[in-house]
Design a protein around this motif. Structure first.
Motif, PDB file in Angstrom:
ATOM      1  N   ILE A   1       0.841  -1.201   0.000  1.00 41.63           N
ATOM      2  CA  ILE A   1       0.000   0.000   0.000  1.00 41.63           C
ATOM      3  C   ILE A   1       0.875   1.250   0.000  1.00 41.63           C
ATOM      4  CG2 ILE A   1      -1.644   1.354   1.369  1.00 41.63           C
ATOM      5  CD1 ILE A   1      -2.808  -1.426   2.261  1.00 41.63           C
ATOM      6  N   ASP A   2       1.916   1.248   0.829  1.00 39.50           N
ATOM      7  CA  ASP A   2       2.831   2.395   0.871  1.00 39.50           C
ATOM      8  C   ASP A   2       3.489   2.649  -0.478  1.00 39.50           C
ATOM      9  OD1 ASP A   2       2.347   3.122   3.493  1.00 39.50           O
ATOM     10  OD2 ASP A   2       4.014   1.931   4.297  1.00 39.50           O
ATOM     11  N   GLU A   3       3.759   1.588  -1.216  1.00 41.81           N
ATOM     12  CA  GLU A   3       4.417   1.722  -2.519  1.00 41.81           C
ATOM     13  C   GLU A   3       3.483   2.232  -3.601  1.00 41.81           C
ATOM     14  OE1 GLU A   3       6.431  -1.836  -3.816  1.00 41.81           O
ATOM     15  OE2 GLU A   3       7.243  -2.173  -1.810  1.00 41.81           O
ATOM     16  N   VAL A   4       2.237   1.756  -3.638  1.00 39.38           N
ATOM     17  CA  VAL A   4       1.368   2.046  -4.781  1.00 39.38           C
ATOM     18  C   VAL A   4       0.273   3.072  -4.520  1.00 39.38           C
ATOM     19  CG1 VAL A   4       1.783  -0.220  -5.804  1.00 39.38           C
ATOM     20  CG2 VAL A   4      -0.195   0.109  -4.314  1.00 39.38           C
ATOM     21  N   ALA A   5      -0.083   3.305  -3.263  1.00 44.49           N
ATOM     22  CA  ALA A   5      -1.206   4.207  -2.972  1.00 44.49           C
ATOM     23  C   ALA A   5      -0.724   5.630  -2.732  1.00 44.49           C
ATOM     24  CB  ALA A   5      -1.971   3.710  -1.749  1.00 44.49           C
ATOM     25  N   ASN A   6      -1.562   6.585  -3.145  1.00 42.83           N
ATOM     26  CA  ASN A   6      -1.255   7.979  -2.825  1.00 42.83           C
ATOM     27  C   ASN A   6      -1.747   8.277  -1.404  1.00 42.83           C
ATOM     28  OD1 ASN A   6      -4.042   8.746  -2.856  1.00 42.83           O
ATOM     29  ND2 ASN A   6      -3.961   8.988  -5.076  1.00 42.83           N
ATOM     30  N   GLU A   7      -1.475   9.469  -0.901  1.00 38.02           N
ATOM     31  CA  GLU A   7      -1.802   9.810   0.488  1.00 38.02           C
ATOM     32  C   GLU A   7      -3.306   9.722   0.768  1.00 38.02           C
ATOM     33  OE1 GLU A   7       0.342  10.128   3.037  1.00 38.02           O
ATOM     34  OE2 GLU A   7       1.785   9.552   1.488  1.00 38.02           O
ATOM     35  N   GLU A   8      -4.138  10.146  -0.173  1.00 32.30           N
ATOM     36  CA  GLU A   8      -5.591  10.079   0.024  1.00 32.30           C
ATOM     37  C   GLU A   8      -6.065   8.630   0.135  1.00 32.30           C
ATOM     38  OE1 GLU A   8      -9.155  11.779   0.880  1.00 32.30           O
ATOM     39  OE2 GLU A   8      -7.258  12.820   0.605  1.00 32.30           O
ATOM     40  N   GLU A   9      -5.541   7.769  -0.723  1.00 38.84           N
ATOM     41  CA  GLU A   9      -5.904   6.359  -0.684  1.00 38.84           C
ATOM     42  C   GLU A   9      -5.457   5.712   0.624  1.00 38.84           C
ATOM     43  OE1 GLU A   9      -3.889   5.313  -4.285  1.00 38.84           O
ATOM     44  OE2 GLU A   9      -5.753   5.320  -5.463  1.00 38.84           O
ATOM     45  N   LYS A  10      -4.283   6.100   1.126  1.00 38.44           N
ATOM     46  CA  LYS A  10      -3.774   5.555   2.387  1.00 38.44           C
ATOM     47  C   LYS A  10      -4.710   5.887   3.542  1.00 38.44           C
ATOM     48  CE  LYS A  10       1.051   5.658   1.019  1.00 38.44           C
ATOM     49  NZ  LYS A  10       2.371   6.264   1.227  1.00 38.44           N
ATOM     50  N   LYS A  11      -5.319   7.072   3.505  1.00 39.14           N
ATOM     51  CA  LYS A  11      -6.260   7.452   4.564  1.00 39.14           C
ATOM     52  C   LYS A  11      -7.454   6.505   4.578  1.00 39.14           C
ATOM     53  CE  LYS A  11      -5.007  12.308   4.553  1.00 39.14           C
ATOM     54  NZ  LYS A  11      -5.446  13.672   4.275  1.00 39.14           N
ATOM     55  N   TYR A  12      -7.921   6.109   3.398  1.00 33.94           N
ATOM     56  CA  TYR A  12      -9.054   5.181   3.331  1.00 33.94           C
ATOM     57  C   TYR A  12      -8.682   3.809   3.877  1.00 33.94           C
ATOM     58  CZ  TYR A  12     -11.855   8.577   0.854  1.00 33.94           C
ATOM     59  OH  TYR A  12     -12.564   9.702   0.530  1.00 33.94           O
ATOM     60  N   PHE A  13      -7.443   3.374   3.645  1.00 32.36           N
ATOM     61  CA  PHE A  13      -7.000   2.104   4.211  1.00 32.36           C
ATOM     62  C   PHE A  13      -6.971   2.181   5.731  1.00 32.36           C
ATOM     63  CE2 PHE A  13      -5.246   1.312  -0.086  1.00 32.36           C
ATOM     64  CZ  PHE A  13      -5.763   0.044  -0.286  1.00 32.36           C
ATOM     65  N   GLU A  14      -6.560   3.316   6.285  1.00 35.81           N
ATOM     66  CA  GLU A  14      -6.562   3.478   7.734  1.00 35.81           C
ATOM     67  C   GLU A  14      -7.979   3.406   8.275  1.00 35.81           C
ATOM     68  OE1 GLU A  14      -4.374   6.932   8.988  1.00 35.81           O
ATOM     69  OE2 GLU A  14      -2.595   6.329   7.884  1.00 35.81           O
ATOM     70  N   LEU A  15      -8.929   4.064   7.604  1.00 32.02           N
ATOM     71  CA  LEU A  15     -10.327   4.007   8.023  1.00 32.02           C
ATOM     72  C   LEU A  15     -10.851   2.578   7.921  1.00 32.02           C
ATOM     73  CD1 LEU A  15     -13.024   5.216   8.892  1.00 32.02           C
ATOM     74  CD2 LEU A  15     -13.435   5.809   6.485  1.00 32.02           C
ATOM     75  N   ASP A  16     -10.520   1.888   6.846  1.00 28.02           N
ATOM     76  CA  ASP A  16     -10.961   0.503   6.695  1.00 28.02           C
ATOM     77  C   ASP A  16     -10.437  -0.376   7.835  1.00 28.02           C
ATOM     78  OD1 ASP A  16     -12.445   0.990   4.434  1.00 28.02           O
ATOM     79  OD2 ASP A  16     -10.929   0.240   3.037  1.00 28.02           O
TER      80      ASP A  16
END
Length: 121
Positions: free
Chosen positions: A14-29
């Motif tokens: 996730i750190d490699e392929v996701a942008n900062e906005e996408e990473k926030k959604y993973f944290e919420l998930d």
């Protein structure tokens, strides 16, 4: 075969392929998954159906289903009411990140804990 070693940590990907906005959604998930796992574990440990749990919580079976599937993002007040109804401890820890690492507590028996980790302003 040790699949954990072969697959590695999914957050590294996730750190490699996701942008900062996408990473926030993973944290919420992650938070929603922790809620779901806690409710499912409580329900199965106490031999309850979703309908039984809904009655105990004063909500509908459909709401329990949404909580257990991660489809619903409950408010802090709703989480507090759920934990109170189930006799679970509920804590929200809101603090600065340590070395840019997100740390989530895993649900344990009779503990309903979420550590919301974010950067200080």
């Amino acid at each position: 075969m040790d699949y954990k070693k072969m697959l590695g940590n999914p957050y590294d990907l996730i750190d490699e392929v996701a942008n900062e906005e996408e990473k926030k959604y993973f944290e919420l998930d992650d938070i929603l998954v922790d809620i779901a796992v806690t409710l499912i574990n409580y329900r199965t440990k106490n031999n309850l159906t979703q309908k039984d749990l809904a009655k105990k919580l004063g909500c509908t079976q459909a709401m329990v289903s949404k909580l257990e599937s991660g489809e619903y993002n409950p408010s802090i007040e709703q989480l507090w009411k759920i934990s109170s109804a189930l006799g679970l401890e509920f804590k929200v820890i809101f603090r600065e990140k340590e070395q840019n690492v997100t740390v989530w507590d895993t649900p344990e028996d009779n503990i309903f804990t979420f550590n919301f980790v974010g950067e200080a302003a």
